[in-house]
Write a protein that holds these residues in place. Sequence first.
Motif, PDB file in Angstrom:
ATOM      1  N   LYS A 173       6.131  -8.883   2.040  1.00  0.00           N
ATOM      2  CA  LYS A 173       5.394  -7.624   1.984  1.00  0.00           C
ATOM      3  C   LYS A 173       6.303  -6.507   1.455  1.00  0.00           C
ATOM      4  CE  LYS A 173       2.546  -4.473   4.758  1.00  0.00           C
ATOM      5  NZ  LYS A 173       3.011  -3.329   3.976  1.00  0.00           N
ATOM      6  N   ALA A 174       7.549  -6.489   1.922  1.00  0.00           N
ATOM      7  CA  ALA A 174       8.489  -5.456   1.473  1.00  0.00           C
ATOM      8  C   ALA A 174       8.709  -5.573  -0.038  1.00  0.00           C
ATOM      9  CB  ALA A 174       9.806  -5.591   2.225  1.00  0.00           C
ATOM     10  N   ALA A 175       8.883  -6.813  -0.533  1.00  0.00           N
ATOM     11  CA  ALA A 175       9.105  -6.999  -1.972  1.00  0.00           C
ATOM     12  C   ALA A 175       7.895  -6.491  -2.757  1.00  0.00           C
ATOM     13  CB  ALA A 175       9.354  -8.481  -2.273  1.00  0.00           C
ATOM     14  N   HIS A 176       6.708  -6.762  -2.230  1.00  0.00           N
ATOM     15  CA  HIS A 176       5.487  -6.321  -2.914  1.00  0.00           C
ATOM     16  C   HIS A 176       5.388  -4.794  -2.899  1.00  0.00           C
ATOM     17  CE1 HIS A 176       1.485  -6.696  -4.558  1.00  0.00           C
ATOM     18  NE2 HIS A 176       1.019  -5.907  -3.608  1.00  0.00           N
ATOM     19  N   ASP A 177       5.609  -4.213  -1.744  1.00  0.00           N
ATOM     20  CA  ASP A 177       5.507  -2.748  -1.623  1.00  0.00           C
ATOM     21  C   ASP A 177       6.569  -2.052  -2.471  1.00  0.00           C
ATOM     22  OD1 ASP A 177       3.455  -3.201   0.087  1.00  0.00           O
ATOM     23  OD2 ASP A 177       4.575  -2.762   1.934  1.00  0.00           O
ATOM     24  N   GLU A 178       7.790  -2.584  -2.425  1.00  0.00           N
ATOM     25  CA  GLU A 178       8.873  -1.941  -3.167  1.00  0.00           C
ATOM     26  C   GLU A 178       8.710  -2.124  -4.680  1.00  0.00           C
ATOM     27  OE1 GLU A 178      12.362  -3.653  -1.349  1.00  0.00           O
ATOM     28  OE2 GLU A 178      11.814  -2.755   0.583  1.00  0.00           O
ATOM     29  N   GLY A 179       7.878  -3.081  -5.089  1.00  0.00           N
ATOM     30  CA  GLY A 179       7.650  -3.295  -6.517  1.00  0.00           C
ATOM     31  C   GLY A 179       6.493  -2.466  -7.060  1.00  0.00           C
ATOM     32  N   ALA A 180       5.808  -1.746  -6.188  1.00  0.00           N
ATOM     33  CA  ALA A 180       4.602  -1.019  -6.625  1.00  0.00           C
ATOM     34  C   ALA A 180       4.916  -0.053  -7.764  1.00  0.00           C
ATOM     35  CB  ALA A 180       3.977  -0.286  -5.446  1.00  0.00           C
ATOM     36  N   TRP A 181       6.037   0.676  -7.655  1.00  0.00           N
ATOM     37  CA  TRP A 181       6.342   1.667  -8.695  1.00  0.00           C
ATOM     38  C   TRP A 181       6.631   0.991 -10.038  1.00  0.00           C
ATOM     39  CZ3 TRP A 181      10.854   2.116 -11.499  1.00  0.00           C
ATOM     40  CH2 TRP A 181      11.959   1.389 -11.037  1.00  0.00           C
ATOM     41  N   VAL A 182       7.168  -0.239  -9.995  1.00  0.00           N
ATOM     42  CA  VAL A 182       7.454  -0.960 -11.245  1.00  0.00           C
ATOM     43  C   VAL A 182       6.126  -1.322 -11.930  1.00  0.00           C
ATOM     44  CG1 VAL A 182       8.543  -2.986 -12.274  1.00  0.00           C
ATOM     45  CG2 VAL A 182       9.580  -1.882 -10.273  1.00  0.00           C
TER      46      VAL A 182
END
Lengths: 95, 338
Positions: B286-295
């Motif tokens: 979930k963290a990887a997904h959330d942290e990738g949102a801006w990309v």
Amino acid sequence: MTDDSWPLFEVFLRGKRGLNHVHVGSLHAADAEMALHHARDLYTRRNEGVSIWVVRASDITASSPDEKDPFFKPSGDKVYRHPTFYDIPADVPHI
Amino acid sequence: MTEQDLEAHFAGTIEKMSRIEPRDWMPDKYRATMIRQIAQHAHSEIIGMQPEGNWITRAPSLRRKAILLAKVQDEAGHGMYLYGAAETLGADRADLTEKLITSRQKYSSIFNYPTLNYADVGVIGWLVDGAAICNQVPLCRSSYGPYARAMIRICKEESFHQRQGYELLMTMMRGTQGQRDMVKDAVDRTWWPSLMMFGPPDDASPNTDQSMRWGIKRHTNDELRQRFVDMTVPQAEKLGVTLPDPELRWNEARGHYDFGPVDWDEFKAVISGNGPCNAQRVARRKAAHDEGAWVREAALAHAAKVEGVKPQAVLDDQNQILQDDQSERLLATSEATQ
């Protein structure tokens, strides 16, 4: 479905020179250039291709299996398009 | 065509061992079962990057690090092939990710165990990927075309995974006593969870019949589990490790190895969220997904900005095609004049 989803691309690979591009799968990318790079990383990690095509899935027009019979019917009754339709005596060489 | 005709046509396709393809008519339940199976398989590949990824920064040599990176990258690739196959059935990719990170869809229970020492990397390759190969080889003949094709691609790559793991363990077994103890520790922890990877025993697997009829499954869970045990015991002997099961012995009459009972209570606990690492694995994803949102957003904004301007790589490819065509025409002309 969230707003930040990337569109779907279909990927076609030419395995080596002399062969057609063949469909291998799909991926998501923001644009065509990114799709090419992703396709390289996803589908050619072991030298599976020498050339890649990507095309937006939404740009593909496909025949539908529902119309399968009528759509392909025109070729169904034209047996004379096949070489085996013609009887040639066995002693005629090279034919 | 009536619903009955369509059903008959569908059943006939499967009967002939032909493949069901994306735009074919299929029963709703076949579609739903297939989406669930492919999605859970995809999730397993994606979550499966974490236990091994744990050791990338601490791999003992550059060689081992490069191998481990390549392997974890493959797992990501396998997840992508499979999500792609699920999407051909109408599943939405973002929705599948959402279901994984909110724990509404499951993944293989094996990835909820920790990798406590470096030998776990070898044991995952040998036992976990070995079990996965047993499961997956028959799936290359799945009745659903895109899934079968993804599985063929995956199986080719799994062979590298299993062999690198076994080689790693052979190297450690030739090393110090401390290294051999690490291998023993990893094997002791992983053996039973790998037997659980084949799912509940046949008498507790209610969907097996329907799945076999639909060509979604080709062998029962117990058949595959037995096949895995039979394959693995001689490999363990060659490696010089003892598998942690006192009841494990060759049964001449059956022509198979007998093995002790699997702890199905543990399996149920882990699959329903109470394994050692369930919360950690999902939180990390979930963290990887959330942290990738801006990309994801930035890439879309960039794509919108340059829309209308063809990327250089596309132009290069088009030029290449033109050149290829031209040389083919030249070749044809020179052949014609000979």
